[in-house]
Design a protein around this motif. Structure first.
Motif, short mmCIF file in Angstrom:
data_model
loop_
_atom_site.label_atom_id
_atom_site.label_comp_id
_atom_site.label_asym_id
_atom_site.label_seq_id
_atom_site.Cartn_x
_atom_site.Cartn_y
_atom_site.Cartn_z
N LEU A 150 -7.88 11.47 -6.52
CA LEU A 150 -6.88 11.71 -7.55
C LEU A 150 -7.34 11.15 -8.89
O LEU A 150 -8.19 10.25 -8.93
CB LEU A 150 -5.56 11.02 -7.19
N THR A 151 -6.75 11.65 -9.95
CA THR A 151 -6.97 11.03 -11.26
C THR A 151 -6.11 9.76 -11.31
O THR A 151 -5.17 9.60 -10.53
CB THR A 151 -6.54 11.96 -12.41
N ARG A 152 -6.41 8.88 -12.25
CA ARG A 152 -5.60 7.65 -12.39
C ARG A 152 -4.16 8.00 -12.71
O ARG A 152 -3.22 7.37 -12.22
CB ARG A 152 -6.19 6.76 -13.49
N GLY A 153 -3.96 9.03 -13.56
CA GLY A 153 -2.60 9.43 -13.92
C GLY A 153 -1.81 9.95 -12.73
O GLY A 153 -0.64 9.60 -12.54
N ALA A 154 -2.47 10.79 -11.91
CA ALA A 154 -1.81 11.33 -10.72
C ALA A 154 -1.47 10.20 -9.74
O ALA A 154 -0.40 10.18 -9.14
CB ALA A 154 -2.68 12.37 -10.05
N LEU A 155 -2.38 9.25 -9.60
CA LEU A 155 -2.12 8.13 -8.71
C LEU A 155 -0.94 7.31 -9.22
O LEU A 155 -0.06 6.94 -8.45
CB LEU A 155 -3.35 7.23 -8.57
N SER A 156 -0.91 7.04 -10.50
CA SER A 156 0.17 6.25 -11.07
C SER A 156 1.53 6.88 -10.78
O SER A 156 2.49 6.20 -10.42
CB SER A 156 -0.03 6.08 -12.58
N ALA A 157 1.59 8.21 -10.90
CA ALA A 157 2.84 8.92 -10.62
C ALA A 157 3.22 8.78 -9.14
O ALA A 157 4.40 8.74 -8.80
CB ALA A 157 2.70 10.39 -10.99
N ARG A 158 2.24 8.69 -8.27
CA ARG A 158 2.52 8.55 -6.85
C ARG A 158 2.89 7.12 -6.47
O ARG A 158 3.62 6.91 -5.50
CB ARG A 158 1.32 9.01 -6.03
N LEU A 159 2.38 6.15 -7.21
CA LEU A 159 2.67 4.76 -6.86
C LEU A 159 4.10 4.37 -7.21
O LEU A 159 4.71 3.55 -6.50
CB LEU A 159 1.69 3.82 -7.58
N ALA A 160 4.65 4.93 -8.27
CA ALA A 160 5.98 4.54 -8.73
C ALA A 160 7.04 4.67 -7.63
O ALA A 160 7.78 3.71 -7.37
CB ALA A 160 6.37 5.32 -9.98
N PRO A 161 7.17 5.83 -6.94
CA PRO A 161 8.20 5.92 -5.90
C PRO A 161 7.94 4.98 -4.72
O PRO A 161 8.88 4.49 -4.10
CB PRO A 161 8.15 7.38 -5.44
N LEU A 162 6.67 4.73 -4.42
CA LEU A 162 6.35 3.80 -3.33
C LEU A 162 6.77 2.38 -3.70
O LEU A 162 7.25 1.63 -2.85
CB LEU A 162 4.86 3.85 -3.01
N GLU A 163 6.57 2.04 -4.96
CA GLU A 163 6.98 0.71 -5.43
C GLU A 163 8.50 0.59 -5.42
O GLU A 163 9.05 -0.43 -4.98
CB GLU A 163 6.42 0.47 -6.83
N GLU A 164 9.19 1.64 -5.87
CA GLU A 164 10.66 1.63 -5.86
C GLU A 164 11.20 1.49 -4.44
O GLU A 164 12.24 0.87 -4.22
CB GLU A 164 11.20 2.91 -6.50
N ALA A 165 10.50 2.08 -3.47
CA ALA A 165 10.93 2.00 -2.07
C ALA A 165 10.55 0.67 -1.41
O ALA A 165 10.90 0.42 -0.27
CB ALA A 165 10.32 3.15 -1.27
N GLY A 166 9.81 -0.17 -2.13
CA GLY A 166 9.41 -1.47 -1.60
C GLY A 166 8.24 -1.42 -0.64
O GLY A 166 7.99 -2.38 0.09
N LEU A 167 7.49 -0.31 -0.65
CA LEU A 167 6.36 -0.18 0.27
C LEU A 167 5.06 -0.74 -0.31
O LEU A 167 4.15 -1.07 0.44
CB LEU A 167 6.17 1.30 0.65
N ILE A 168 5.00 -0.85 -1.63
CA ILE A 168 3.86 -1.46 -2.32
C ILE A 168 4.38 -2.30 -3.47
O ILE A 168 5.54 -2.16 -3.88
CB ILE A 168 2.88 -0.41 -2.89
N VAL A 169 3.53 -3.18 -3.97
CA VAL A 169 3.82 -3.88 -5.23
C VAL A 169 2.58 -3.77 -6.11
O VAL A 169 1.46 -3.73 -5.61
CB VAL A 169 4.18 -5.38 -5.03
#
Length: 195
Positions: A81-100
């Motif tokens: 993925l590009t960094r931008g695409a990854l960033s968009a994917r990380l946000a919902p995972l962070e909101e769900a508490g699966l990553i920080v």
């Protein structure tokens, strides 16, 4: 005992007299099993409220080993993925508490992504469900047959990897932008179906 592939091969053996029926049976059955595994994965993910791309991020972090942390650029490279695409994917995972996502003290511009306890649990729940489904399929085989099948499939995978490496070399020699790389198996919790 006959399966749907036997009927498929009979039809095409009549229509295409040059077709190798054993080859056709092998690849048709591999396709059915791959489709089954993919559908089972998606059903489990849906029941857990995860999407396939979310699972792949969790899997990538878990695969890095303790402390299950990586930079966004490393994750983007692993996921293609590009960094931008990854960033968009990380946000919902962070909101769900699966990553920080944390910043390094020495350089606030450097971000690290870490799997949380909830992320570990979500990953393991998915892998355990896939394991149960796959063991149910393998129950049709004896332990010795499983080993034989694994060995035969290894030979086919090695042939595919050698072929792919040769194609990359040819593309590079011709001035293409091919990139050599080893196919990374995804633990069964794996599947490499699309995002």
């Amino acid at each position: 005992m006959r399966d749907s592939v036997d009927r498929h091969v009979e039809v095409w053996a009549r229509e295409l007299d040059w077709m190798d029926p054993v080859k056709e049976a092998i690849f048709a059955r591999l396709a059915i099993l791959a489709r089954h595994a993919s559908q089972a994965r998606r059903a489990t993910l849906d029941s857990d409220g995860l999407r396939n791309w979310q699972y792949k991020v969790l899997l990538t972090l878990r695969r890095l080993g303790p402390p299950y942390t990586g930079s966004p650029s490393l994750l983007a490279d692993h996921l293609g993925l590009t960094r931008g695409a990854l960033s968009a994917r990380l946000a919902p995972l962070e909101e769900a508490g699966l990553i920080v996502r944390t910043h390094e003290d020495a350089d606030r511009r450097r971000v690290r992504v870490r799997l949380t306890d909830a992320g570990h649990a979500a990953f393991e729940q998915q892998v355990a469900a896939e394991e149960a489904d796959e063991l149910a399929l393998l129950a049709a085989l004896t332990p010795a047959e499983r080993v034989t099948l694994a060995d035969l499939l290894r030979k086919m995978v090695l042939a595919a990897e050698v072929s792919a490496a040769g194609q990359v070399e040819k593309a590079e020699e011709a001035g293409g932008a091919g990139q050599a790389g080893e196919a990374v198996p995804v633990p069964r919790g794996s599947g490499s179906d699309g995002s």
